[in-house]
Design a protein around this motif. Structure first.
Motif, PDB file in Angstrom:
ATOM      1  N   TYR A 222      -0.800  47.883 -73.526  1.00  0.00           N
ATOM      2  CA  TYR A 222      -0.041  48.767 -74.421  1.00  0.00           C
ATOM      3  C   TYR A 222       0.234  48.071 -75.753  1.00  0.00           C
ATOM      4  CZ  TYR A 222       3.816  51.525 -76.308  1.00  0.00           C
ATOM      5  OH  TYR A 222       4.620  52.280 -77.132  1.00  0.00           O
ATOM      6  N   ALA A 223       0.612  46.778 -75.695  1.00  0.00           N
ATOM      7  CA  ALA A 223       0.868  46.030 -76.922  1.00  0.00           C
ATOM      8  C   ALA A 223      -0.405  45.891 -77.748  1.00  0.00           C
ATOM      9  CB  ALA A 223       1.426  44.649 -76.577  1.00  0.00           C
ATOM     10  N   GLU A 227       0.073  47.437 -81.378  1.00  0.00           N
ATOM     11  CA  GLU A 227       0.430  46.438 -82.375  1.00  0.00           C
ATOM     12  C   GLU A 227      -0.814  45.978 -83.141  1.00  0.00           C
ATOM     13  OE1 GLU A 227       2.483  43.205 -80.572  1.00  0.00           O
ATOM     14  OE2 GLU A 227       3.903  44.501 -79.498  1.00  0.00           O
ATOM     15  N   PRO A 228      -0.875  46.235 -84.449  1.00  0.00           N
ATOM     16  CA  PRO A 228      -2.039  45.809 -85.243  1.00  0.00           C
ATOM     17  C   PRO A 228      -2.218  44.292 -85.205  1.00  0.00           C
ATOM     18  CG  PRO A 228      -0.663  47.361 -86.460  1.00  0.00           C
ATOM     19  CD  PRO A 228       0.118  46.962 -85.249  1.00  0.00           C
ATOM     20  N   GLY A 229      -3.434  43.858 -84.995  1.00  0.00           N
ATOM     21  CA  GLY A 229      -3.726  42.430 -84.984  1.00  0.00           C
ATOM     22  C   GLY A 229      -3.158  41.687 -83.791  1.00  0.00           C
ATOM     23  N   PHE A 230      -2.935  42.389 -82.688  1.00  0.00           N
ATOM     24  CA  PHE A 230      -2.377  41.737 -81.497  1.00  0.00           C
ATOM     25  C   PHE A 230      -3.346  40.686 -80.963  1.00  0.00           C
ATOM     26  CE2 PHE A 230      -2.322  41.447 -76.849  1.00  0.00           C
ATOM     27  CZ  PHE A 230      -1.014  41.072 -76.614  1.00  0.00           C
TER      28      PHE A 230
END
Length: 352
Positions: A222-223, A227-230
């Motif tokens: 999910y992250a 989240e961009p650039g995770f």
């Protein structure tokens, strides 16, 4: 012969003390808490598998036992799912509570878990504690609260009633989870098909870790999607891996303490290690503590000593020689658980 109760308690105090120091060094960077917990549970799986191989004598026999005893135990997995839900609630509410309470208030109110754990042990496990033990537990709670208050800092954040109620809920949830896990661990019945079944200590931890890995994997995915650039290892440093390693071993050590002693002994061990880590922090990081901190230290150390020394618990008067009962067999019923404060709290739920 080594006393497993004493050994597991000493290891718990050592592990928690070292964890407090390593966590202090790891705070230089902020990392994803869910990914760290996933690594912790994966490492616990590996460690438990190594122990199963060692007890079974071969990898083939260990895999066969895991397939039949662990994977085939549907009822056991259901129990672990419930426990995992309790931990998930604990972790989620702990993160949210920091939006409403400061760190010092959180640490003080959360110490009620010492009493709630004892209450649910009485309720679920039919345990009984004498008056001296209850006094020792309350004294421990007060001592840890004093130490936390003197070391904590509220900063600019004030605590609301909603936040305090959330932390109270965490203390109750912690007591339920601790007592439930002890009940599952000590009520486990060995697999009747095997002459050498897997020890409940490893079996329950494998099941719990497997469920937790799946749950944290969902969180990581999910992250990654939101989240961009995770990046999984973003923000990790050498001390972060030290925290992961200590947390994984800590989860197994806690299980051993619960198996061979109980959750009250676990709470005393973690409280004592908290005091030791604070004292070491004063030396390593040139920190200072208010005089009241040492009052809390005396209360914690004194309560640990009183709770563990049966001379303070009182003993029934000796029977006359002529009325002495015949010898009987005594059964030992006790042999039947970063980047910022929020991340540390999330990771440390396994040790509570």
């Amino acid at each position: 012969m080594v006393d497993l109760k004493v050994l597991s308690f000493v290891l718990l105090v050592f592990q928690n003390t070292l964890l407090g120091i390593v966590s202090k060094y790891s705070r230089s960077t902020k990392y994803n808490a869910t990914s760290a917990v996933m690594l912790i549970e994966l490492l616990k799986l590996v460690l438990c598998f190594i122990m199963v191989v060692w007890t079974k004598g071969s990898i083939g026999e260990a895999v066969r036992s895991l397939r039949l005893e662990v994977a085939g135990d549907v009822a056991g997995f259901k129990k672990m799912v419930f426990l995992a839900l309790l931990y998930a609630f604990q972790n989620t509410v702990a993160l949210l509570s920091y939006d409403h309470v400061d760190v010092a208030t959180y640490n003080i109110v959360y110490q009620l878990k010492i009493v709630t754990t004892a209450f649910f042990m009485v309720l679920f496990l039919k345990r009984s504690f004498n008056t001296v033990q209850w006094i020792a537990m309350v004294t421990l709670m007060v001592g840890v609260a004093i130490c936390s208050a003197s070391k904590g800092s509220s900063g600019n954040k004030s605590s609301s009633m909603v936040g305090v109620l959330m932390v109270l809920g965490l203390a109750v949830n912690s007591g339920v989870a601790a007592a439930y896990f002890e009940k599952v661990l000590k009520s486990h019945q060995p697999h009747k098909t095997f002459a050498n079944p897997i020890d409940p200590l490893w079996k329950t931890n494998i099941q719990l870790a497997a469920v937790s890995v799946v749950a944290t994997l969902v969180g990581v995915l999910y992250a990654a999607a939101t989240e961009p650039g995770f990046a999984f290892f973003e923000g990790y440093n050498p001390f972060t891996f030290g925290v992961v390693l200590l947390q994984a071993f800590g989860g197994l050590i806690i299980a051993a303490v619960v198996r061979y002693s109980d959750n009250i002994v676990k709470n005393f061990g973690t409280a004592l290690s908290l005091v030791l880590s604070c004292l070491l922090s004063n030396y390593l990081f040139s920190e200072s503590s208010a005089p009241v901190f040492y009052v809390g230290v005396i209360l914690v150390v004194g309560s640990v000593f009183v709770y563990g020394d049966k001379r303070f618990h009182g003993a029934p008067a000796p029977l006359p020689v002529a009325a002495a009962p015949a010898p009987s067999v005594q059964i030992d019923v006790d042999r039947k658980h970063s980047g910022d404060a929020e991340t540390d709290a999330f990771l440390n739920q396994r040790n509570r």
